[in-house]
Design a protein around this motif. Sequence first.
Motif, PDB file in Angstrom:
ATOM      1  N   GLU A  93       0.847  -1.199   0.000  1.00 21.38           N
ATOM      2  CA  GLU A  93       0.000   0.000   0.000  1.00 21.38           C
ATOM      3  C   GLU A  93       0.876   1.239   0.000  1.00 21.38           C
ATOM      4  OE1 GLU A  93      -4.072  -1.294   2.325  1.00 21.38           O
ATOM      5  OE2 GLU A  93      -2.426  -0.435   3.485  1.00 21.38           O
ATOM      6  N   VAL A  94       0.427   2.240  -0.705  1.00 19.99           N
ATOM      7  CA  VAL A  94       1.215   3.466  -0.786  1.00 19.99           C
ATOM      8  C   VAL A  94       1.378   4.109   0.593  1.00 19.99           C
ATOM      9  CG1 VAL A  94       1.210   5.848  -1.648  1.00 19.99           C
ATOM     10  CG2 VAL A  94       0.717   3.939  -3.201  1.00 19.99           C
ATOM     11  N   THR A 108       1.822   3.167   3.510  1.00 18.04           N
ATOM     12  CA  THR A 108       2.822   2.668   4.449  1.00 18.04           C
ATOM     13  C   THR A 108       4.176   2.420   3.799  1.00 18.04           C
ATOM     14  OG1 THR A 108       1.810   0.487   4.132  1.00 18.04           O
ATOM     15  CG2 THR A 108       1.225   1.686   6.131  1.00 18.04           C
ATOM     16  N   LEU A 109       4.388   2.979   2.617  1.00 18.99           N
ATOM     17  CA  LEU A 109       5.720   2.958   2.025  1.00 18.99           C
ATOM     18  C   LEU A 109       6.692   3.710   2.929  1.00 18.99           C
ATOM     19  CD1 LEU A 109       5.021   3.723  -1.755  1.00 18.99           C
ATOM     20  CD2 LEU A 109       5.611   1.513  -0.722  1.00 18.99           C
TER      21      LEU A 109
END
Lengths: 353, 353, 353, 353
Positions: C197-198, C200-201
């Motif tokens: 997911e973006v 939690t990058l």
Amino acid sequence: MSGALGKKIKVGIVGGTGYTGVELLRLLSQHPNVELTAITSRKEDGMPVAQMYPNLRGHVDLCFATPENAALDQCDVVFFATPHGVAMSQAQALLDKGVRIIDLAADFRLQDTAVFEQWYKMPHACPDILADSVYGLVELNRLKISGASVVGNPGCYPTTVILGLLPLLEGGKALVDTQHIIADCKSGVSGAGRKAEVATLFSEASDSFKAYGVAGHRHHPEIAEQLSAIAGQPVGLTFVPHLVPMIRGMFSTLYLRILPEALDTDFQALFETRYVNEAFIDVMPPGSLPETRSVRASNQLRIAVHRPSPGQLVVLVIQDNLVKGASGQAVQNMNLMFGLPETTGLEHVAVLP
Amino acid sequence: MSGALGKKIKVGIVGGTGYTGVELLRLLSQHPNVELTAITSRKEDGMPVAQMYPNLRGHVDLCFATPENAALDQCDVVFFATPHGVAMSQAQALLDKGVRIIDLAADFRLQDTAVFEQWYKMPHACPDILADSVYGLVELNRLKISGASVVGNPGCYPTTVILGLLPLLEGGKALVDTQHIIADCKSGVSGAGRKAEVATLFSEASDSFKAYGVAGHRHHPEIAEQLSAIAGQPVGLTFVPHLVPMIRGMFSTLYLRILPEALDTDFQALFETRYVNEAFIDVMPPGSLPETRSVRASNQLRIAVHRPSPGQLVVLVIQDNLVKGASGQAVQNMNLMFGLPETTGLEHVAVLP
Amino acid sequence: MSGALGKKIKVGIVGGTGYTGVELLRLLSQHPNVELTAITSRKEDGMPVAQMYPNLRGHVDLCFATPENAALDQCDVVFFATPHGVAMSQAQALLDKGVRIIDLAADFRLQDTAVFEQWYKMPHACPDILADSVYGLVELNRLKISGASVVGNPGCYPTTVILGLLPLLEGGKALVDTQHIIADCKSGVSGAGRKAEVATLFSEASDSFKAYGVAGHRHHPEIAEQLSAIAGQPVGLTFVPHLVPMIRGMFSTLYLRILPEALDTDFQALFETRYVNEAFIDVMPPGSLPETRSVRASNQLRIAVHRPSPGQLVVLVIQDNLVKGASGQAVQNMNLMFGLPETTGLEHVAVLP
Amino acid sequence: MSGALGKKIKVGIVGGTGYTGVELLRLLSQHPNVELTAITSRKEDGMPVAQMYPNLRGHVDLCFATPENAALDQCDVVFFATPHGVAMSQAQALLDKGVRIIDLAADFRLQDTAVFEQWYKMPHACPDILADSVYGLVELNRLKISGASVVGNPGCYPTTVILGLLPLLEGGKALVDTQHIIADCKSGVSGAGRKAEVATLFSEASDSFKAYGVAGHRHHPEIAEQLSAIAGQPVGLTFVPHLVPMIRGMFSTLYLRILPEALDTDFQALFETRYVNEAFIDVMPPGSLPETRSVRASNQLRIAVHRPSPGQLVVLVIQDNLVKGASGQAVQNMNLMFGLPETTGLEHVAVLP
């Protein structure tokens, strides 16, 4: 030209949802000669850019639009902050309308299309345009860039490695062993882009360190092609990229064996002389140990030249991978192409701490 | 011996307030054959250890004591987790009482006292004891360690570099160019210790990357001395350490030029064979890209062997600098010295994520 | 029972590819009474677990298998480290074979199925089994858990909030205003799981801090249901979770208004008395300021009781969200269910630094 | 005034070696109306500023000088980026020369000298000057600041808490229970300054989270004094600061109980109306979840107003603690004092990612 005459440059951005896109927006929205005209994202059509990137609230009013609705052909220049392959598919149509192109992906980095196809797994869509395009490393190709219609903005690793070796290789010099160059490179995680992937999750990439692409990395042929052209002969390069648990920043440690006939060379002076007029290249004093944070969010690239033993040269190079390694360098290219002072809109002081 | 007979080993720690000290406490408090007997800190005299290190609450009841009150001479073994120079000043008195010594500092790492004095800026206090001491790299000196009274626990960088090169250099092999070995090494910040210093503040070291010690680092002569002994001839080593914004972890990228006569060598097999019986050395499958987090808080050291071009070998080595690179290796030495299975108390699985 | 008789408990894990899965593997592979028997992942069928999680190399030899091939019905207990909804769909079949179940998702946390359906957007598949299941907060439900066939392992936030309030609310005490409880909670990023997911990058979540779920979070009804049962009346709770740029760790700051009639209460003593026999609850000395790293990778939960003004209580609670907040607590439940000492396999010292 | 007339403001900085100092230098070196004239550090006398802070290489040519040699009395304004107590000892001498003063420490924050002495453990050196000084929160005291000779720049936490409560308390409104305000605040580590201390080492503060100052923090009386003045009556405040493992950024979560008679209030509109003309206050749309990175290196402060239950208000406030929370706000004050547009030199877009 637009810039020189005081008229603002109309700028379009294709694919502005990634990190190089938002960094372009940060820089261009503060650029005195730019009018942000269009930004495309098929997926985010209609969404205000500042909703996706709240740092832009109050600075950028644009909404994402589809490529069809974005009127890119009325821009003076279009930046492609897209995956590889997009720019080359749209280049001809834009050029036909007199729009200049700066591609931040790889479509116009490699002159050898066979190499391009090998590494990017797609045929090149416009070899003719490629042949006329310029590799956008300003310190190497300033004159050509100023007259270019299409610029291939260099990769982040190549920017550090080429600029860290340029003074040693150009002009047919016999200073270092060009068959055994080692580039041990380290990048912040933003270099991997804003894609939803497990490998770059915080919980995966934080508090850890690793190498990647040891068996082969797309930037290897790009570096090799440029270095070979600079040296006038094929060079031998070992390139190992590593991932650092930091957001921005790139650090390249270059190892070179000094040739016996060059043992008397003053390498510090060689670098200082080569880059004395370069606004964005800082050759640091002897003994310096650069930290990536000293260039965070700025377009500076800093070099320190070390010689730990008489026959061994170690060159340290740092940059912000999203600025000098991507979007800042792209703006620097744009400035040149439109006759503006090269540093326009790029004089931000790095953010430290 | 104590361990073998089921009697617990009485252990003292001198200078337990630093990171190698607390890591020793973590490991030893969970070691089935150890009785923690004494821990000294002049500055923290009387303070419960678990007050300084709350992770030890409920596990360690000891208080810090002054060296005078700590009854170190009633221990079976004393670990020195102190600055350089402390162990050698106390060694003779402890040996006279039959206490064995494991020094985590540099006092017993370099056999050449002139080199020691050059790098550590102090005369060696006990060259005789030094001559009888053993360099505590188990995989190199297992037999000697098992009979040693004084062990010099290796430095963190040397552990990775020596173990990453050992199969290539030992036995008089002519496999790689030993005159141009490059070790590009990266360490987590805990390697700098628990000293109040600006350079390792969170706000200085976080979200940044830098090299240090390029002009010279104390681990260089240690590595060089060991490698030269292994190879049976002086080696040429370029060693550049870097600081990574992570707490624990060490990553060494070793670059070696393969000799023409060795181009047919199966280097993967060479490493696998050499380390097949080593519990703490993991030669990973071909193509592996080790991450430091895969050894976090464990005594494992992992090696991946790469050959990006026919003539070029790249060896990747990872460890937790505080465990295999310091306190874990020290416990491994203790196990050997007291006749215990080498892995006793050291079989923790690494913490990931 | 298996454990008590010395026979190993045969353990299966459904969905072992996430962070609670790998943490279960870390703990169970070191547990003296456990035999890891099966681990399922439809997607990774056939892959060695240690290939996905290299920290397990040398410790876990299992390969992922499909649920069909994994022979879960021959296990003594199966842990579900799966998305919500999986455990309840497989529970009856396992129970029919005499397999006990510990679900780390939410299927057996909320007794009120209407609330479950509201928050998890699916009907409950087995209300009967739910009615017989036990909420696996050991310090609250020890006796029931020891006889349970199905345990719903608590959410991470609920563990800290409930244990931080339990001594204040249970037994019909009138100590604090139960209508205006505030829980300001902070979690490390691993709490979001190992999904691509973006948000939690690393480049999104690092070097930043934010709140989330302010308008509503699934753990709110879970906490409220438990607290209301403990207090014997509905409580009023404001719960705001935040995301901290760290991998592991959870910190809850609880704000309570002391009732006028309770101003003479010794709250420190109240907490110490309540938890005096709890191996995994550490009521710290007055004035303590717990740090999450002091419980990193351990099953400890630490509490500090503060009273900054006469009428105001502030309770600080820390845990490792993946251990006491998930997999460690699940193993603690398993120990109870199989008659083992509750601390078996859970006595690791926290990793600091 | 200097600025208005186009003449540059001559600026001196006392104590420029800390983080607020370097941040002042970053902002002022890019400020179009400022001439950096002098910077003092007794310890670093003679060292180029850019040597200590390499991000300033090419932007700041000044060297540190001793206070005696720095000719501060020829400046138009002097910023004190010093420990508490320095500004008040030098204020009179500078005022006598017509130099205006902006103190980033606490000397001119608390009007009640008894409270100052209680918390800062020193008598106030110049109560008369203090009485004439202005608390430099522009959005509260704009008019007074524009005529001030001495400004006490607010603390970082107070800036967020006061601005997050101002619309609720001012004007004698009866909207929220002012006796039970809770401020749960979180700060990046740079707030602790650039002092060599163990507690803020990378290996101590990274990958962990803690509260501090629960029993009392110097910003508590500062907040309380201002809020009480705004509300026209004493307020009751519980304030708990926490340390976040990030460099910059501050996040305050404010909890307020809505009074029964105010349940119909549109709090979103209240905030929007109050701050509609404030360049640096961004009241975000309903439902927003601000992230500190969206203000990194910028002077923006963002507010989101939430109401998770009818009677409960939650206000989220973010800022960069070194900019709006310190040096940026100080420059904002300077702009006002010298008749410049308030946003001059402060319009940087936040750096994200």
